[in-house]
Design an enzyme around this catalytic site. Structure first.
Site, PDB file in Angstrom:
ATOM      1  N   HIS A   1       0.843  -1.195   0.000  1.00 46.26           N
ATOM      2  CA  HIS A   1       0.000   0.000   0.000  1.00 46.26           C
ATOM      3  C   HIS A   1       0.881   1.248   0.000  1.00 46.26           C
ATOM      4  O   HIS A   1       2.001   1.232   0.515  1.00 46.26           O
ATOM      5  CB  HIS A   1      -0.895   0.025   1.235  1.00 46.26           C
ATOM      6  CG  HIS A   1      -2.062  -0.901   1.156  1.00 46.26           C
ATOM      7  ND1 HIS A   1      -3.177  -0.728   1.933  1.00 46.26           N
ATOM      8  CD2 HIS A   1      -2.304  -1.994   0.397  1.00 46.26           C
ATOM      9  CE1 HIS A   1      -4.053  -1.675   1.661  1.00 46.26           C
ATOM     10  NE2 HIS A   1      -3.545  -2.467   0.739  1.00 46.26           N
TER      11      HIS A   1
ATOM     12  N   GLU B   1       0.842   3.994   1.717  1.00 46.56           N
ATOM     13  CA  GLU B   1       1.281   4.476   3.024  1.00 46.56           C
ATOM     14  C   GLU B   1       2.451   3.664   3.564  1.00 46.56           C
ATOM     15  O   GLU B   1       3.396   4.221   4.126  1.00 46.56           O
ATOM     16  CB  GLU B   1       0.136   4.400   4.054  1.00 46.56           C
ATOM     17  CG  GLU B   1      -1.082   5.206   3.707  1.00 46.56           C
ATOM     18  CD  GLU B   1      -2.177   4.402   3.036  1.00 46.56           C
ATOM     19  OE1 GLU B   1      -3.347   4.625   3.378  1.00 46.56           O
ATOM     20  OE2 GLU B   1      -1.874   3.562   2.146  1.00 46.56           O
TER      21      GLU B   1
ATOM     22  N   CYS C   1      -6.625   2.238   5.470  1.00 43.74           N
ATOM     23  CA  CYS C   1      -7.286   0.986   5.843  1.00 43.74           C
ATOM     24  C   CYS C   1      -6.797   0.567   7.235  1.00 43.74           C
ATOM     25  O   CYS C   1      -5.906   1.207   7.805  1.00 43.74           O
ATOM     26  CB  CYS C   1      -6.953  -0.086   4.803  1.00 43.74           C
ATOM     27  SG  CYS C   1      -5.241  -0.685   4.884  1.00 43.74           S
TER      28      CYS C   1
ATOM     29  N   CYS D   1      -2.916  -0.045   7.324  1.00 41.32           N
ATOM     30  CA  CYS D   1      -2.128   1.183   7.245  1.00 41.32           C
ATOM     31  C   CYS D   1      -2.315   2.047   8.487  1.00 41.32           C
ATOM     32  O   CYS D   1      -1.356   2.655   8.974  1.00 41.32           O
ATOM     33  CB  CYS D   1      -2.477   1.946   5.978  1.00 41.32           C
ATOM     34  SG  CYS D   1      -1.941   1.066   4.481  1.00 41.32           S
TER      35      CYS D   1
END
Length: 159
Positions: free
Chosen positions: A52, A54, A82, A85
């Protein structure tokens, strides 16, 4: 620089993901008014759960600062973090999180849950939502519309 200017940089990162047919999510980490790390989604091309935007940016920032603690940093991300993260944000001690579009399916910075401001954790982050929300949302809407159209073209017609 303003939150909008840094979010524009995150949007540019999201567009890099889009060029790779990845979900267009981008992130940047700012320390002392300087971008020290950036990332964009590469989960499909890498086939790695942790790919992801992040998490990629956090790993870069850790290297740049030389510490797992990012206490004086702000994370800008085009989509609300999410649960995975959000957990990494809490663990990395990021001070402030600024996001563009809310995530009604997985948002953990206020939409479904707010893990970033959970009092039971030993760290909380300031959360600012809706910065350039329309631009961030439109990137995602356009991406998924194109994806659906592509799938429709590749599905044999029923007789």
């Amino acid at each position: 620089m303003s939150d909008e200017k840094f979010m524009e940089i995150a949007i540019a990162e999201a567009k890099k993901a889009q060029q790779l047919d990845e979900v267009p999510i981008g992130a940047v980490i700012v320390h002392e008014e300087q971008v020290i790390a950036s990332g964009y989604n590469v989960r499909e091309s890498s086939q790695q759960t942790l790919s992801h935007a992040e998490l990629i940016a956090i790993a870069q920032a850790n290297k740049k600062i030389g510490s797992w603690r990012l206490e004086d940093c702000t994370l800008y991300v085009t989509l609300e973090p999410c649960p995975m993260c959000a957990g990494a944000i809490v663990q990395s001690r990021i001070k402030r999180v600024v996001y563009g579009a809310p995530d009604p399916k997985a948002g953990c910075a206020g939409t479904l849950l707010n893990l970033l401001q959970e009092d039971r954790f030993n760290h909380q982050a300031e959360v600012v939502s809706g910065v350039l929300e329309e631009e961030c949302s439109q990137l995602l809407k356009d991406f998924f519309r194109t994806l659906r159209q592509r799938k429709k073209k590749n599905t044999p017609a029923e007789s």
